[in-house]
Enzyme design. Structure first.
Site, PDB file in Angstrom:
ATOM      1  N   ARG A   1     -11.929  -4.567  -1.467  1.00 23.44           N
ATOM      2  CA  ARG A   1     -13.049  -4.260  -2.363  1.00 23.44           C
ATOM      3  C   ARG A   1     -13.439  -5.453  -3.224  1.00 23.44           C
ATOM      4  O   ARG A   1     -12.595  -6.216  -3.656  1.00 23.44           O
ATOM      5  CB  ARG A   1     -12.658  -3.088  -3.268  1.00 23.44           C
ATOM      6  CG  ARG A   1     -13.792  -2.575  -4.120  1.00 23.44           C
ATOM      7  CD  ARG A   1     -13.389  -1.336  -4.891  1.00 23.44           C
ATOM      8  NE  ARG A   1     -12.543  -1.653  -6.018  1.00 23.44           N
ATOM      9  CZ  ARG A   1     -11.929  -0.725  -6.757  1.00 23.44           C
ATOM     10  NH1 ARG A   1     -12.047   0.553  -6.449  1.00 23.44           N
ATOM     11  NH2 ARG A   1     -11.184  -1.073  -7.776  1.00 23.44           N
ATOM     12  N   ASP A   2     -14.728  -5.558  -3.505  1.00 21.29           N
ATOM     13  CA  ASP A   2     -15.269  -6.527  -4.454  1.00 21.29           C
ATOM     14  C   ASP A   2     -14.941  -7.956  -4.006  1.00 21.29           C
ATOM     15  O   ASP A   2     -14.357  -8.746  -4.745  1.00 21.29           O
ATOM     16  CB  ASP A   2     -14.701  -6.248  -5.856  1.00 21.29           C
ATOM     17  CG  ASP A   2     -15.660  -6.654  -6.964  1.00 21.29           C
ATOM     18  OD1 ASP A   2     -16.786  -7.072  -6.642  1.00 21.29           O
ATOM     19  OD2 ASP A   2     -15.288  -6.567  -8.139  1.00 21.29           O
ATOM     20  N   CYS A   3     -15.406  -8.296  -2.793  1.00 21.75           N
ATOM     21  CA  CYS A   3     -14.957  -9.538  -2.169  1.00 21.75           C
ATOM     22  C   CYS A   3     -15.501 -10.803  -2.826  1.00 21.75           C
ATOM     23  O   CYS A   3     -14.997 -11.890  -2.556  1.00 21.75           O
ATOM     24  CB  CYS A   3     -15.292  -9.526  -0.668  1.00 21.75           C
ATOM     25  SG  CYS A   3     -17.061  -9.445  -0.287  1.00 21.75           S
ATOM     26  N   ALA A   4     -16.529 -10.684  -3.686  1.00 19.75           N
ATOM     27  CA  ALA A   4     -17.046 -11.894  -4.329  1.00 19.75           C
ATOM     28  C   ALA A   4     -16.631 -11.990  -5.780  1.00 19.75           C
ATOM     29  O   ALA A   4     -17.066 -12.888  -6.490  1.00 19.75           O
ATOM     30  CB  ALA A   4     -18.568 -11.950  -4.231  1.00 19.75           C
ATOM     31  N   ALA A   5     -15.837 -11.060  -6.245  1.00 25.12           N
ATOM     32  CA  ALA A   5     -15.390 -11.085  -7.637  1.00 25.12           C
ATOM     33  C   ALA A   5     -13.950 -10.605  -7.646  1.00 25.12           C
ATOM     34  O   ALA A   5     -13.466 -10.058  -6.657  1.00 25.12           O
ATOM     35  CB  ALA A   5     -16.274 -10.190  -8.496  1.00 25.12           C
TER      36      ALA A   5
END
Ligand code: BGC
EC number: 3.2.1.-
Length: 656
Positions: A323-327
């Site tokens: 989950r939330d691969c860019a943050a």
């Protein structure tokens, strides 16, 4: 936690220790032409060992990779090389280091680590590369395959009628011995010969989730994807006949847990009776924890609040693998490859609860997996904003598969209204992102058993801060011959605010293949931007930047800032059908709950520390290397943050 990388990646040559020690070849035959082959070799001196791992990609070329495996014993990685090593319990992941991230078809790369153990040092056997199982045809028994072919997902039956069930099953290396049919946990009966079928004589009224379980001649079993059906009219709206806008004529559930926290803050009474969404942000949230009631308990409370009238219950579905691969702030508990856990330990139990006949009269609005699909458009190679984690999630397909599965399983419950997260104007509003997002959403909505009929609409601005309407400038305005699109703030975006974006995105989704009656939601919980800094008229016409910056309500330093924004206020109170194409303004992100911690805080939920939540951070490619604009001293994402709550009240627009 996963991204905190406690095990340092140490660049060094493969270890030359213990010359003469036995080199055990414990791995796996290299014959398999499956997605990937992993050769695991150990040099063991008792209590300590060195492992050399050769990964071969037999599939399409990869631009980034993550190897994952589990230790069968108490082995620990102490240091590793040629990969980013991380261990959580017995699970180990090794991610590429950038320079070795591309792995063409047939290409190999070698990585390694030093480890310790007590007891036995059996090799891992469950290697996956970007979620794909390696060494697949290693010789063991292959499980059977099974699917329920009848009835179809979402079917309705008149009360008192029998239901015919049928399944297809086969075994790639033997034979199927029987197929069992279940409604929920109740065994309805079995069939030992193909075609596998069963007549269910007396299904009760309400929703049922049906599965078929195939057994093979080696005792292996496989469970089919569930099929949801409704018997009789469950009361409320006729089954399978959703209303066009679920908010019309309905109250919306007030979460008593959030309400109590809001009411306990100075001035919080003014908004404590507003409806907010319930977040299922991990598997444990379904059952509930010591501080938050579980899903069924919320739904029971919702039935009581409805008091016989129509009531919307809003739940955020938010637990994809990786989950939330860019943050980092909302990294979750599931590893990138754990799509099966997502399906069967997260979505299936939620679907079971939502399909309980006790809740058939509620209108259940789901917000499906915020930030996930938009990340696959903007934060992947070759964009300068790419992250290795998003490349992995694009390559392994588990966001698309997970969203499709969630839509199919939840959409089969007749009183569920699925809304897919569509990012916000400061993300998806650029031409390069807008159409491709709609197309990707369509791909997800037609995957894993989902159809476009499982999608009721989309939501914009979830947990973000984009102004609803910028009144003092429009996208077509020009200043001295320069368009607003050329201002630094707008930067060639096609939209200046969430309302214009949401209305346009609705049409784009329809042209991508979604139903013409899809509707939009906008999260207005924190996009008010009132208070003293709110402009009362347009900026000066001296140049386009002065014009836009002088007139804009959104006071962020950069549109890409997203964490605990300083100066933000509550936005429009939740309301029904406020504008054409908009089903409702809702408060999806509960005001007062943090977006992420401003410094590293250890926690058991996989939440990382993202420096976009640190007010001293000078930024990254995703916010144009600007200051983060975040409030200081913030707790973990989802935790209560009184200072932010106070600021949201003070800067509310409309004012309280
Ligand atoms: C967090 C969740 C939380 C949600 C609502 C997200 O950023 O990751 O844990 O439930 O916000 O506050």
């Amino acid at each position: 936690m996963r991204k905190r990388r406690p095990v340092k990646a140490i660049a060094r040559a493969a270890v030359g220790a213990a010359v003469g020690a036995a080199v055990l070849l414990v791995g796996t035959p290299a014959h398999a032409a499956t997605g990937c082959t992993v050769d695991y070799q150990v040099n063991d001196w008792g209590g300590g060992f060195t492992a050399g791992i050769t990964i071969t990609n037999n599939d399409a070329a990869l631009s980034g990779w993550e190897l994952s495996f589990g230790f069968p014993g108490d082995q620990r990685v102490t240091n590793g090389w040629s990969a980013d090593w991380n261990q959580q319990g017995d699970r180990v992941t090794a991610g590429d280091l950038g320079y070795n991230g591309s792995l063409g078809t047939g290409q190999s790369t070698t990585i390694g680590f030093n480890g310790t153990y007590s007891g036995t040092n059996d090799p891992p056997t469950d290697f996956t590369l970007n979620g794909v199982t390696c060494n697949d045809s290693g010789g063991g028994n292959l499980p059977p395959t099974v699917s329920l072919t009848q009835p179809s997902n979402g079917a309705n039956f008149a009360a008192g009628q029998p239901i015919a069930l049928a399944a297809d099953a086969s075994d790639p290396d033997g034979s199927v011995t029987s197929v069992d049919f279940y409604a929920g946990d109740t065994l309805l009966g079995s069939d030992t010969t193909s075609p596998y079928s069963l007549q269910w004589a007396a299904p009760g009224d309400g929703g049922h989730r049906l599965t078929a379980v195939a057994h093979d001649d080696s005792g292996d079993t496989t469970t089919s994807t569930p099929v949801s059906v409704t018997v009789g009219d469950g009361g409320g709206d006729p089954p399978g006949d959703r209303v066009d806008n679920p908010y019309v004529g309905a109250d919306v559930y007030v979460n008593p847990d959030w309400s109590a926290k809001a009411a306990a803050e100075p001035g919080g009474d003014a908004i404590a009776d507003q409806p907010t969404a319930v977040w299922m942000d991990r598997i444990a949230a379904i059952e509930g924890t010591s501080t938050a009631r579980g899903l069924a308990a919320h739904l029971d409370t919702a039935v009581a609040q409805a008091a016989g009238g129509e009531l919307v219950f809003q739940v955020v579905i938010y637990n994809l693998p990786g989950r939330d691969c860019a943050a980092l702030a909302s990294n979750g508990e599931l590893e990138p490859h754990e799509i099966d856990r997502y399906k069967h330990e997260y979505i299936d139990p939620i679907a079971d609860i939502l399909s309980d006949p006790a809740y058939a009269d509620l209108r259940i609005v789901t917000v499906i997996e915020i930030d996930s699909l938009p990340n696959l458009i903007t934060n992947v190679t070759p964009r300068p904003t790419a992250t290795p984690e998003c490349d992995v999630m694009k390559a392994n397909g588990n966001y698309v598969e997970g969203v499709g599965y969630a839509l199919a399983q939840l959409g089969a419950v007749p009183n569920v209204y699925n809304y897919i997260d569509a990012g916000h104007h400061g993300w998806i509003g650029w031409d390069d992102n807008f159409g491709p997002s709609a197309d990707l959403f369509h791909q997800a909505a037609t995957s894993a058993g989902s159809t476009v009929d499982d999608v009721h609409g989309f939501i914009a601005n979830t947990a973000n801060y984009g102004a609803l309407k910028e009144d003092h400038f429009a996208i077509g305005d020009t200043v001295n011959g320069t368009t607003v699109r050329q201002s630094d703030w707008i930067d060639w975006n096609r939209y200046v605010d969430e309302l214009s974006f949401a209305q346009a995105f609705r049409l784009e989704a329809v042209s991508a293949g979604f139903n013409p009656d899809v509707g939009m939601l906008i999260d207005t919980s924190r996009n008010g931007w009132g208070g003293d800094a709110r402009p009362t008229g347009p900026g000066p016409m001296t140049d386009v930047n002065a014009y836009v910056d002088g007139g804009r309500y959104d006071q962020r330093i950069h549109l890409g800032n997203w964490c605990n924004q300083s100066g933000a206020g509550l936005g429009e109170r939740p309301q029904t059908a406020p504008e054409p194409g908009i089903d409702a303004y809702i408060w999806a992100k509960p005001p007062g709950e943090s977006d992420g911690s401003s410094e590293e805080i250890p926690n058991p939920d996989g939440k990382g520390f993202d420096r976009m939540c640190d007010p001293t951070y000078p930024g990254n490619a995703r916010n144009g290397f600007n200051m983060s604009g975040a409030l200081p001293d913030a707790p973990l994402s989802g935790d209560w943050f009184p200072a932010q709550f106070a600021e949201l009240l003070a800067n509310a627009y409309p004012p309280l």
